[in-house]
Scaffold this motif. Structure first.
Motif, PDB file in Angstrom:
ATOM      1  N   GLU A  48       0.827  -1.214   0.000  1.00  0.00           N
ATOM      2  CA  GLU A  48       0.000   0.000   0.000  1.00  0.00           C
ATOM      3  C   GLU A  48       0.860   1.262   0.000  1.00  0.00           C
ATOM      4  OE1 GLU A  48      -3.316   0.470  -0.406  1.00  0.00           O
ATOM      5  OE2 GLU A  48      -3.322  -1.689  -0.803  1.00  0.00           O
ATOM      6  N   SER A  49       1.971   1.208   0.713  1.00  0.00           N
ATOM      7  CA  SER A  49       2.874   2.361   0.769  1.00  0.00           C
ATOM      8  C   SER A  49       3.482   2.652  -0.597  1.00  0.00           C
ATOM      9  CB  SER A  49       3.984   2.125   1.794  1.00  0.00           C
ATOM     10  OG  SER A  49       3.441   1.979   3.084  1.00  0.00           O
ATOM     11  N   PHE A  50       3.921   1.607  -1.290  1.00  0.00           N
ATOM     12  CA  PHE A  50       4.483   1.811  -2.622  1.00  0.00           C
ATOM     13  C   PHE A  50       3.425   2.345  -3.593  1.00  0.00           C
ATOM     14  CE2 PHE A  50       8.137  -1.037  -1.510  1.00  0.00           C
ATOM     15  CZ  PHE A  50       9.134  -0.118  -1.806  1.00  0.00           C
ATOM     16  N   ILE A  51       2.212   1.857  -3.484  1.00  0.00           N
ATOM     17  CA  ILE A  51       1.133   2.359  -4.339  1.00  0.00           C
ATOM     18  C   ILE A  51       0.897   3.842  -4.049  1.00  0.00           C
ATOM     19  CG2 ILE A  51      -1.365   2.229  -4.764  1.00  0.00           C
ATOM     20  CD1 ILE A  51      -1.061  -0.857  -4.327  1.00  0.00           C
ATOM     21  N   LYS A  52       0.853   4.173  -2.764  1.00  0.00           N
ATOM     22  CA  LYS A  52       0.640   5.565  -2.373  1.00  0.00           C
ATOM     23  C   LYS A  52       1.777   6.459  -2.876  1.00  0.00           C
ATOM     24  CE  LYS A  52      -1.869   6.513   1.290  1.00  0.00           C
ATOM     25  NZ  LYS A  52      -2.355   6.617   2.644  1.00  0.00           N
ATOM     26  N   VAL A  53       3.007   5.980  -2.768  1.00  0.00           N
ATOM     27  CA  VAL A  53       4.152   6.750  -3.242  1.00  0.00           C
ATOM     28  C   VAL A  53       4.055   6.960  -4.751  1.00  0.00           C
ATOM     29  CG1 VAL A  53       6.654   6.641  -3.639  1.00  0.00           C
ATOM     30  CG2 VAL A  53       5.734   6.179  -1.370  1.00  0.00           C
ATOM     31  N   PHE A  54       3.732   5.899  -5.476  1.00  0.00           N
ATOM     32  CA  PHE A  54       3.628   6.012  -6.932  1.00  0.00           C
ATOM     33  C   PHE A  54       2.561   7.030  -7.327  1.00  0.00           C
ATOM     34  CE2 PHE A  54       2.024   4.718 -11.103  1.00  0.00           C
ATOM     35  CZ  PHE A  54       3.206   4.734 -11.836  1.00  0.00           C
ATOM     36  N   LYS A  55       1.414   6.953  -6.688  1.00  0.00           N
ATOM     37  CA  LYS A  55       0.305   7.864  -7.017  1.00  0.00           C
ATOM     38  C   LYS A  55       0.598   9.302  -6.613  1.00  0.00           C
ATOM     39  CE  LYS A  55      -3.502   4.565  -6.834  1.00  0.00           C
ATOM     40  NZ  LYS A  55      -4.724   4.165  -6.107  1.00  0.00           N
ATOM     41  N   ASN A  56       1.400   9.491  -5.561  1.00  0.00           N
ATOM     42  CA  ASN A  56       1.624  10.829  -5.009  1.00  0.00           C
ATOM     43  C   ASN A  56       3.036  11.360  -5.222  1.00  0.00           C
ATOM     44  OD1 ASN A  56      -1.037  11.279  -3.713  1.00  0.00           O
ATOM     45  ND2 ASN A  56      -0.448   9.437  -2.591  1.00  0.00           N
ATOM     46  N   LEU A  57       3.800  10.713  -6.073  1.00  0.00           N
ATOM     47  CA  LEU A  57       5.186  11.135  -6.279  1.00  0.00           C
ATOM     48  C   LEU A  57       5.271  12.593  -6.733  1.00  0.00           C
ATOM     49  CD1 LEU A  57       8.039  10.062  -6.006  1.00  0.00           C
ATOM     50  CD2 LEU A  57       7.929   9.318  -8.382  1.00  0.00           C
ATOM     51  N   LYS A  58       4.302  13.039  -7.503  1.00  0.00           N
ATOM     52  CA  LYS A  58       4.321  14.435  -7.984  1.00  0.00           C
ATOM     53  C   LYS A  58       4.139  15.424  -6.839  1.00  0.00           C
ATOM     54  CE  LYS A  58      -0.522  14.052  -9.365  1.00  0.00           C
ATOM     55  NZ  LYS A  58      -0.642  12.611  -9.206  1.00  0.00           N
ATOM     56  N   SER A  59       3.597  14.972  -5.707  1.00  0.00           N
ATOM     57  CA  SER A  59       3.405  15.874  -4.569  1.00  0.00           C
ATOM     58  C   SER A  59       4.616  15.893  -3.631  1.00  0.00           C
ATOM     59  CB  SER A  59       2.152  15.497  -3.788  1.00  0.00           C
ATOM     60  OG  SER A  59       2.330  14.246  -3.149  1.00  0.00           O
ATOM     61  N   PHE A  60       5.645  15.082  -3.935  1.00  0.00           N
ATOM     62  CA  PHE A  60       6.860  15.073  -3.122  1.00  0.00           C
ATOM     63  C   PHE A  60       7.565  16.417  -3.288  1.00  0.00           C
ATOM     64  CE2 PHE A  60      11.510  13.761  -2.960  1.00  0.00           C
ATOM     65  CZ  PHE A  60      11.590  13.813  -1.583  1.00  0.00           C
ATOM     66  N   LYS A  61       7.653  17.188  -2.210  1.00  0.00           N
ATOM     67  CA  LYS A  61       8.162  18.570  -2.251  1.00  0.00           C
ATOM     68  C   LYS A  61       9.663  18.694  -2.055  1.00  0.00           C
ATOM     69  CE  LYS A  61       3.958  20.362  -2.328  1.00  0.00           C
ATOM     70  NZ  LYS A  61       3.295  20.109  -3.565  1.00  0.00           N
ATOM     71  N   ARG A  62      10.334  17.600  -1.737  1.00  0.00           N
ATOM     72  CA  ARG A  62      11.783  17.585  -1.524  1.00  0.00           C
ATOM     73  C   ARG A  62      12.230  18.429  -0.323  1.00  0.00           C
ATOM     74  NH1 ARG A  62      11.083  16.963  -7.006  1.00  0.00           N
ATOM     75  NH2 ARG A  62      12.226  15.234  -7.924  1.00  0.00           N
ATOM     76  N   ARG A  63      11.336  18.586   0.648  1.00  0.00           N
ATOM     77  CA  ARG A  63      11.721  19.264   1.904  1.00  0.00           C
ATOM     78  C   ARG A  63      12.586  18.350   2.752  1.00  0.00           C
ATOM     79  NH1 ARG A  63       5.738  20.819   2.898  1.00  0.00           N
ATOM     80  NH2 ARG A  63       5.479  22.326   1.245  1.00  0.00           N
ATOM     81  N   SER A  64      12.474  17.067   2.491  1.00  0.00           N
ATOM     82  CA  SER A  64      13.297  16.062   3.154  1.00  0.00           C
ATOM     83  C   SER A  64      13.770  15.103   2.067  1.00  0.00           C
ATOM     84  CB  SER A  64      12.473  15.321   4.217  1.00  0.00           C
ATOM     85  OG  SER A  64      11.355  14.689   3.612  1.00  0.00           O
TER      86      SER A  64
END
Length: 182
Positions: A48-64
């Motif tokens: 589920e985590s990998f699915i969530k990451v794949f779907k939301n990768l565009k929202s990764f802001k690179r703050r961390s």
């Protein structure tokens, strides 16, 4: 390297996501099992985590770092799984002034020590098990654990303190019950 593959995936190269699965699946499973205490559930949490990451990768802001962002997703998924299933976790609230020492493992083989530690981690609360694994087994400092969990550093130190004491109580109980030598 993560940034390169993030760009590839965001540009439509879905096969590039294999990089993340290959590099993060084992650590994700370790984090998940620390919380949910069940291999099947941990596998579901990781998936589920990998699915969530794949779907939301565009929202990764690179703050961390990607790793920190991913760990936080795994941790949140694991705790959500516990809430959804309302699974009870039994653990001790006993606190001892004694710190764990090598004497607690006297007479045990390395294999028996590993079994004892793993069984103890299963019996700890999800938070304690997670923090102890990240701090000791993954060798992360309290700042990194704080970033990955979203909990304050002072809270991490409290959880570490309680976790060590509770683990000692569990180890002592297990040794009395299961590892008794006659």
């Amino acid at each position: 390297m993560d940034d390169l593959y993030i760009k590839k995936v965001l540009n439509g190269d879905t096969e590039g996501f294999r990089y993340f699965i290959t590099n993060y699946k084992d650590l994700a499973f370790t984090v998940a099992i620390s919380v949910v205490k069940d291999e099947f559930w941990a596998e579901e949490v990781v998936q589920e985590s990998f699915i969530k990451v794949f779907k939301n990768l565009k929202s990764f802001k690179r703050r961390s770092s990607f790793k920190t962002w991913f760990y936080r997703i795994v941790i949140n998924e694991a705790f959500q799984r516990i809430r959804n299933e309302k699974k009870e976790h039994f653990y001790t609230d006993n606190f001892f002034d004694q710190e764990p020492t090598e004497e607690n493992f006297a007479g045990l083989s390395a294999e028996e020590q590993i079994v004892l530690v793993q069984e103890s981690l299963k019996r700890l609360s999800p938070k304690e098990s997670l923090v102890l694994r990240l701090f000791y087994l993954e060798e992360q400092d309290t700042k990194t654990v704080s970033e990955e969990t979203g909990w304050s550093e002072s809270n991490i130190r409290v959880i570490l303190h309680r976790g060590r004491k509770n683990m000692l109580a569990i180890v002592q109980q297990l040794m009395q019950n299961e590892f008794k030598t006659t």
